[in-house]
Enzyme design. Structure first.
Site, short mmCIF file in Angstrom:
data_model
loop_
_atom_site.label_atom_id
_atom_site.label_comp_id
_atom_site.label_asym_id
_atom_site.label_seq_id
_atom_site.Cartn_x
_atom_site.Cartn_y
_atom_site.Cartn_z
CB SER A 16 3.73 -11.84 -4.34
OG SER A 16 3.68 -10.55 -3.75
NE ARG A 17 6.04 -12.94 -11.92
CZ ARG A 17 7.27 -12.66 -12.31
NH1 ARG A 17 7.68 -11.40 -12.30
NH2 ARG A 17 8.09 -13.62 -12.70
CB SER A 61 -1.97 -14.20 1.26
OG SER A 61 -1.00 -13.96 0.26
N GLY A 66 0.79 -1.22 0.00
CA GLY A 66 0.00 0.00 0.00
C GLY A 66 0.83 1.27 0.00
CB THR A 108 9.89 -7.88 -3.72
OG1 THR A 108 9.57 -6.94 -2.70
CG2 THR A 108 11.37 -8.23 -3.62
CG ASP A 128 -7.16 -4.63 0.19
OD1 ASP A 128 -6.25 -5.40 -0.13
OD2 ASP A 128 -7.14 -3.41 -0.05
#
Length: 502
Positions: free
Chosen positions: A202-203, A272, A176, A211, A264
């Protein structure tokens, strides 16, 4: 064999969703009663997949009595030229009734979540059913027990790495906050200190870069589990995309639905994060939680509540979770987008005089906490130790060593199209809207176009003059540049400029 068709590759990328194309007058369509968007089962040489059917007119590009498979479907079934596949109706997913129950407010058990995760991985659930499940879990619709149950179900469905009895460190940011690319710097520092930190990332889901997107600019990130282990055993750390490792694989299916819906869910977020941390073999996890009016977490109270949920769920699956609440009022660094963020990371590691001070400070803070958490530094000395590893060049050397172990290092490049957005008045920059600036970067093409994004020229608190460049939009095509610029012009308050105090 009236229920078989010749298989051909369509060459169409449908991401992770298997799709099959048949002509409207196909004999299998007629005999089986298939129609557009029907879920169909394809069997081939003892393997099977379930896919969504798209119907096309014969002669447009597909011959009669032939089925074309999307790239993901072709790979999943292991098809080869000349194959014929058998088509049938799949059994209805057993978890569909559980999804309906959750939509009506019922609580689900770990067995229920296991069934949903299993049907997700088998592609038994349609896009609509998956969207319904994730929507039913949004906000705070998963309580603590359900969150732990979902975490365990997601963890059990994939591979789990084991590093023995060692302390395995990890760090995660809930997101965020644009440009907050501390992870590569933190991993380099911790690994340089001898800490074990097999970092999978993760993408981007709803941001201009994750990252993995940023690191992919500089080194290969699609490593399998054996390759990851080899890199970590050699260099203590890695920068790997988790989606290639079968670690909590259901999460990637959920992300595929969450991304376009911009959903969200507190419980889903916790599941996750923790399922992937546990899957990679982590024992001690530091969670960075930026808090700000336009960040993902809007208040300190919300951060503490989410942190408590993460800590408790982590405890129940064997993870030690530590919370780090940080300033989320404005983007971090200068770059927003994969290549631009990569340039910021390198400038910090290379100790350049113009390196973003805020990114450097945040990374050192986080690395210092991890060094103390892993007992690699004495209590109270972690930050100084982390800073020393930057200043000595050891962190930079470790970063390059990890990249080379993963397949080599390459310098980030720059977008072909660039356009400055200038200040309309003189004053003090008071705020930057994280969500709007991220949207501008995404419209410019990030993260799909690695060089696209936004480069910030000023940060809150700076004095700006009328006509001074506030930020620069980077894009690979003129169309994307114009699209992003038009959005920026329609949202002139993305950077608010206040009066100069007398």
């Amino acid at each position: 064999m009236t229920d078989t068709l010749a298989l051909v590759p369509s060459g169409i990328d449908t991401y992770r969703q298997p799709v099959i194309y048949m002509t409207e007058d196909c004999h299998v369509c007629r005999s089986e009663g298939f129609a557009a968007q029907t879920r169909v089962r394809l069997d081939l040489r003892g393997r099977w997949i379930i896919a969504t059917l798209n119907v096309v007119k014969r002669g447009e590009w597909l011959e009669a009595n032939t089925a074309a498979l999307s790239i993901s479907a072709w790979q999943a079934i292991g098809a080869e030229p000349g194959d014929r596949g058998r088509f049938s109706h799949p059994e209805p997913p057993a978890s569909a009734s559980l999804i309906r129950a959750k939509a009506y407010g019922d609580r689900l058990s770990e067995g229920d979540f296991t069934a949903i995760v299993g049907d997700t991985l088998d592609n038994r659930l349609s896009e609509i059913e998956l969207a319904a499940f994730l929507t039913a879990c949004t906000g705070d619709r998963l309580d603590e027990a359900e969150t732990v149950a979902l975490t365990r179900a997601m963890l059990a469905a994939g591979t789990r790495l084991d590093w023995g009895m060692q302390t395995v460190l990890d760090k995660h940011c809930v997101g965020g906050l644009s440009g907050n690319r501390t992870t590569p710097i933190v991993v380099a520092i911790v690994a340089a200190a001898g800490g074990l930190i097999p970092k999978t990332s993760s993408r981007a889901i709803t941001s201009p870069a994750g990252t993995a997107d940023t690191m992919e600019v500089m080194t290969p990130v699609n490593l399998d589990a054996a390759e990851l282990r080899k890199v970590v055993e050699a260099e203590c750390g890695c920068f790997v995309w988790g989606g290639a490792l079968n670690l909590s694989p259901a999460d990637d299916h959920f992300i595929r639905i969450e991304r376009p819906l911009d959903l969200d869910s507190t419980g889903q977020l916790v599941a996750s994060i923790l399922s992937k941390k546990a899957a990679v073999g982590s024992s001690d996890v530091l969670i960075d939680m930026p808090v700000g009016p336009t960040a993902k977490v809007r208040s300190r109270e919300a951060a503490v509540a989410l942190g408590n949920r993460l800590r408790e769920a982590g405890r129940q699956i064997g993870l030690k979770v530590v919370l780090h609440i940080s300033d989320g009022t404005a983007p971090v660094g200068r770059g927003i987008g994969p290549a631009l963020e990569a340039a910021d990371v390198l400038s910090v590691l290379r100790r350049r005089s113009d390196a973003p001070a805020d990114l450097r400070a945040r990374a050192i803070d986080l690395a210092g906490e991890l060094l103390q958490l892993g007992e690699l530094a004495d209590e109270g000395s972690g930050r100084a130790c982390a800073e020393a590893l930057i200043e000595s060049g050891e962190a930079e050397a470790k970063f390059l060593a990890i990249c080379n172990a993963q397949g080599g290092f390459r310098e980030p490049s720059v977008a072909r199209q660039r356009l400055e957005v200038i200040a309309s008045r003189t004053g003090v920059l008071t705020s930057v809207d994280n969500r709007v600036i991220a949207r501008i970067a995404k419209l410019a093409g990030a993260p799909r176009q690695k060089n696209a994004g936004v480069r910030l020229n000023v940060h809150p608190g700076a004095l700006v003059q009328r006509g001074q460049p506030l930020f620069e939009i980077h894009a690979e095509t003129s169309g994307e540049l114009e699209y992003a610029h038009a959005y920026a012009q329609a949202h002139v308050d993305v950077m608010k400029i206040g009066e100069i105090a007398s």
